[in-house]
Design an enzyme around this catalytic site. Sequence first.
Site, PDB file in Angstrom:
ATOM      1  N   CYS A  60      43.633  37.989  37.804  1.00 25.22           N
ATOM      2  CA  CYS A  60      42.946  38.788  36.799  1.00 25.22           C
ATOM      3  C   CYS A  60      43.927  39.686  36.035  1.00 25.22           C
ATOM      4  O   CYS A  60      44.689  39.189  35.228  1.00 25.22           O
ATOM      5  CB  CYS A  60      41.800  39.561  37.445  1.00 25.22           C
ATOM      6  SG  CYS A  60      40.601  40.126  36.230  1.00 25.22           S
ATOM      7  N   GLU A  84      40.442  36.506  46.034  1.00 27.06           N
ATOM      8  CA  GLU A  84      40.477  37.445  47.181  1.00 27.06           C
ATOM      9  C   GLU A  84      39.092  38.011  47.490  1.00 27.06           C
ATOM     10  O   GLU A  84      38.898  38.636  48.523  1.00 27.06           O
ATOM     11  CB  GLU A  84      41.491  38.574  46.908  1.00 27.06           C
ATOM     12  CG  GLU A  84      41.016  39.730  46.032  1.00 27.06           C
ATOM     13  CD  GLU A  84      40.957  39.396  44.546  1.00 27.06           C
ATOM     14  OE1 GLU A  84      41.090  38.213  44.178  1.00 27.06           O
ATOM     15  OE2 GLU A  84      40.767  40.337  43.744  1.00 27.06           O
ATOM     16  N   HIS A 114      38.555  35.895  40.876  1.00 30.98           N
ATOM     17  CA  HIS A 114      39.124  36.635  42.011  1.00 30.98           C
ATOM     18  C   HIS A 114      38.986  35.880  43.332  1.00 30.98           C
ATOM     19  O   HIS A 114      37.995  36.082  44.051  1.00 30.98           O
ATOM     20  CB  HIS A 114      38.403  37.983  42.151  1.00 30.98           C
ATOM     21  CG  HIS A 114      38.742  38.967  41.091  1.00 30.98           C
ATOM     22  ND1 HIS A 114      39.781  39.865  41.214  1.00 30.98           N
ATOM     23  CD2 HIS A 114      38.199  39.185  39.874  1.00 30.98           C
ATOM     24  CE1 HIS A 114      39.852  40.609  40.118  1.00 30.98           C
ATOM     25  NE2 HIS A 114      38.897  40.217  39.287  1.00 30.98           N
TER      26      HIS A 114
HETATM   27  N1  LIG Z   1      39.459  42.825  37.552  1.00 32.20           N
HETATM   28  C1  LIG Z   1      40.472  42.907  36.734  1.00 32.20           C
HETATM   29  O1  LIG Z   1      41.635  42.709  37.130  1.00 32.20           O
HETATM   30  C2  LIG Z   1      40.177  43.356  35.331  1.00 32.20           C
HETATM   31  C3  LIG Z   1      41.316  43.138  34.379  1.00 32.20           C
HETATM   32  C4  LIG Z   1      41.238  43.997  33.140  1.00 32.20           C
HETATM   33  N2  LIG Z   1      41.178  45.380  33.473  1.00 32.20           N
HETATM   34  C5  LIG Z   1      40.077  43.561  32.270  1.00 32.20           C
HETATM   35  O2  LIG Z   1      39.041  44.185  32.278  1.00 32.20           O
HETATM   36  O3  LIG Z   1      40.176  42.584  31.588  1.00 32.20           O
END
Ligand SMILES: NC(=O)CC[C@H](N)C(=O)O
Length: 253
Positions: A90, A218, A216
């Site tokens: 992400c 994880e 994600h």
């Molecule tokens: N969960 C995250 O890593 C979010 C990534 C980033 N802050 C976004 O909103 O795109």
Amino acid sequence: MVLRTDGTNCDRETFHAFALAGGEPRMVHINQLRAGEEKLADYHILVIPGGFSYGDDVHSGKILAVELTSFLQEQLQEFVDAGKPVLGICNGFQVLVRTGLLPAARMGEIRAALIANDSGRFECRWVNLRVEDTRCVFTRGLAGRVLNLPVAHGEGKFYTGEDTLQEIEQAGQVVFRYAGPGGEPTGDYPQNPNGSLNAIAGICDPAGRVLGLMPHPERFVERTQHPNWRRHIFSEPLGLAIFKNGVDYARQI
Ligand SMILES: NC(=O)CC[C@H](N)C(=O)O
């Protein structure tokens, strides 16, 4: 090395995932790297976890990418050139793309971006992903599978020029695509949460050792993390498989 900085918020989950996968994770703050207290060369695998590094200021991942490029470029490039695996989840994916480590594995060669979701809002939900048949070391044994993983991002639309898009498609660098329930890639909202070109949810470098993805893994390393865990029988939570593959690969370097 689980690399964290101000605003990282998936570091502990990512640490947990690597530990469950049989690794020996250590949490390292970027300031320890900058001060020389820690060296990337002492590690076998690097992960940049998700979150809001530096508050997503300027663009998500931008400031951490500039920091890595300005102060740690040599160490990072050496790490990648030594054939050691790198994972960006992400916000970590956003960082890798903004350093140039994806898609080309070359620091400073920025050829793509993750831009604001087409929906104009933060998207937080489980999605289906089709795993493509690639040389990515993190997805060994998963090609053709449909994974369920959560996304949580505001800037997840994979975007690049037509030439780079064709290049990464031809080189087999697209590892994950947003898909319908049957695994068919889709540009349709909400299955495709952000409007990514070619439904791209994750890519690797040409060698398959640097992987970045918006979803994600994880957050699905225990069976009961799945919203439907009472009804489904899982052989294994498939997020965990990605970490196991990474650890197994790093072990034999
Ligand atoms: N969960 C995250 O890593 C979010 C990534 C980033 N802050 C976004 O909103 O795109």
